[in-house]
Design a protein around this motif. Structure first.
Motif, PDB file in Angstrom:
ATOM      1  N   GLY A  31      14.894 -32.929  61.330  1.00  0.00           N
ATOM      2  CA  GLY A  31      16.044 -33.447  61.094  1.00  0.00           C
ATOM      3  C   GLY A  31      15.904 -34.861  60.068  1.00  0.00           C
ATOM      4  N   SER A  91      18.888 -36.422  54.697  1.00  0.00           N
ATOM      5  CA  SER A  91      18.650 -35.241  55.060  1.00  0.00           C
ATOM      6  C   SER A  91      20.103 -34.299  54.704  1.00  0.00           C
ATOM      7  N   ASN A 146      25.629 -38.228  51.299  1.00  0.00           N
ATOM      8  CA  ASN A 146      24.236 -37.786  51.420  1.00  0.00           C
ATOM      9  C   ASN A 146      23.405 -38.220  50.277  1.00  0.00           C
ATOM     10  N   LYS A 193      25.156 -32.159  57.239  1.00  0.00           N
ATOM     11  CA  LYS A 193      26.194 -31.054  57.595  1.00  0.00           C
ATOM     12  C   LYS A 193      26.381 -31.039  59.125  1.00  0.00           C
ATOM     13  N   VAL A 194      25.505 -31.403  59.854  1.00  0.00           N
ATOM     14  CA  VAL A 194      25.690 -31.238  61.549  1.00  0.00           C
ATOM     15  C   VAL A 194      26.868 -32.465  61.720  1.00  0.00           C
ATOM     16  N   GLU A 226      28.660 -25.854  56.671  1.00  0.00           N
ATOM     17  CA  GLU A 226      28.516 -25.452  55.443  1.00  0.00           C
ATOM     18  C   GLU A 226      29.269 -25.766  54.072  1.00  0.00           C
ATOM     19  N   ASP A 237      20.627 -31.351  55.625  1.00  0.00           N
ATOM     20  CA  ASP A 237      21.108 -30.608  56.697  1.00  0.00           C
ATOM     21  C   ASP A 237      21.593 -31.597  57.911  1.00  0.00           C
ATOM     22  N   SER A 238      21.092 -32.745  58.063  1.00  0.00           N
ATOM     23  CA  SER A 238      21.540 -33.314  59.150  1.00  0.00           C
ATOM     24  C   SER A 238      22.919 -33.907  58.492  1.00  0.00           C
ATOM     25  N   ALA A 243      26.155 -26.699  61.815  1.00  0.00           N
ATOM     26  CA  ALA A 243      26.283 -27.123  60.372  1.00  0.00           C
ATOM     27  C   ALA A 243      27.757 -27.116  59.888  1.00  0.00           C
TER      28      ALA A 243
END
Length: 230
Positions: A133, A52, A101, A57-58, A84, A54-55, A82
Motif C-alpha cells: 500500500g 498510492s 491522489n 481507492k480503498v 474503482e 490503490d490506497s 476498492a
C-alpha cells in the motif's frame, strides 16, 4: 502511517484552525479516525493526500460506506475493497472531506494556493515504506518540500497561525529497512536541526517541540499562547 487525535491538537493552541490537511492517507488515515471517534464535526474542511492510487481507492470506499451507513452501520469499516470509480480526487460528506491522489508537494501547493486563504492544521505523514500500500515518489520523504509549500502559503497570504505536526520524527537522519534488510525508506538526509529551521522559516515566533502523545513521537510547531502570571 500514523494518525493524530483531534483532542491532542486542541491542547496545542487556544484558537485551533478549522481546516485540517493530512499528507499520507494510507487506507483511510486521520479522517477515518475522526469519523469514528466523533471529532469530524469539529472541522470545517478536511483534506487528505495520498500518493498510492490503490490506497486512495480503498480510502474512498471506506468514506463512502461511512457516508451511506453512518458510524454504527452494519459494514466493515476497515474493508480492503476498492472504489474503482475513484480517479484523482473525491469529495465526501457534501464536500467537507476531500481525498486527492498525487505527489504531496504538488497537490498541497495546488490546494493551498487555489482553495485556502485561512490558517490550517497540517499533519505531515507522507513517506515511502515497506508494507503493501505504500508508494514511492520522487523522494522517499517529501517533508522538506511540504514545509516549503506551507511557508510559501503562510508568507503569500500573511498567515501566522498555521499549526504544523510531523509524524515519525524518530526516523529523522535514519534509514529504514525491512526484515530482509532491504532499504524501504531513506530519512538520512533529513537532520532534525534542518527540519526545525524549516519550521522556524514558516514563522519565527513558532514554538517547536518534540512530543510523544499516546506513544507517537512527533514534532509540533505553533504559536503558543502567552501565560499570564497571577
Amino acid at each position: 502511517m500514523g494518525q493524530i487525535q483531534t483532542e491532542f491538537i486542541h491542547t496545542l493552541v487556544y484558537d485551533v484552525p478549522e481546516i485540517f490537511i493530512e499528507t499520507g492517507t494510507a487506507l483511510g488515515g486521520t479522517p477515518q479516525r475522526m469519523i469514528q471517534d466523533g471529532t469530524f464535526s469539529k472541522w470545517k474542511k478536511v483534506y487528505t493526500i495520498e500518493l498510492s492510487a490503490d490506497s486512495c481507492k480503498v480510502a474512498s470506499k471506506r468514506y463512502k460506506l461511512f457516508e451511506e451507513h453512518g458510524v454504527s452501520g452494519d459494514f466493515d469499516p476497515d474493508t480492503g475493497e476498492a472504489d474503482e470509480t475513484f480517479k484523482d480526487r473525491g469529495e465526501y460528506f457534501d464536500g467537507k472531506l476531500v481525498l486527492v491522489n498525487g505527489e504531496s508537494e504538488i497537490v498541497l501547493r495546488d490546494i493551498l494556493m487555489n482553495e485556502i486563504d485561512d490558517p490550517c492544521v497540517f499533519w505531515l505523514d507522507a513517506h515511502a515504506g515497506g508494507r503493501a500500500g505504500y508508494a514511492k515518489g520522487r523522494v522517499d520523504v517529501p517533508l522538506m518540500g511540504e514545509l516549503e509549500v506551507i511557508k510559501e502559503h503562510a508568507h503569500t497570504k500573511n498567515i501566522e497561525n498555521h499549526v504544523v505536526c510531523i509524524d515519525d520524527v524518530h526516523m529523522l537522519g535514519q534509514k529504514q529497512y525491512d526484515k530482509e534488510k532491504n532499504l524501504v525508506c531513506d530519512w538520512s538526509d533529513l537532520a532534525p536541526e534542518e527540519v526545525a529551521r524549516a519550521l522556524s522559516g514558516i514563522n519565527k515566533q513558532y514554538t517547536v517541540e518534540f512530543m510523544n502523545p499516546f506513544g507517537q513521537p512527533m514534532l509540533t510547531a505553533c504559536n503558543k499562547p502567552f501565560t499570564i502570571p497571577f
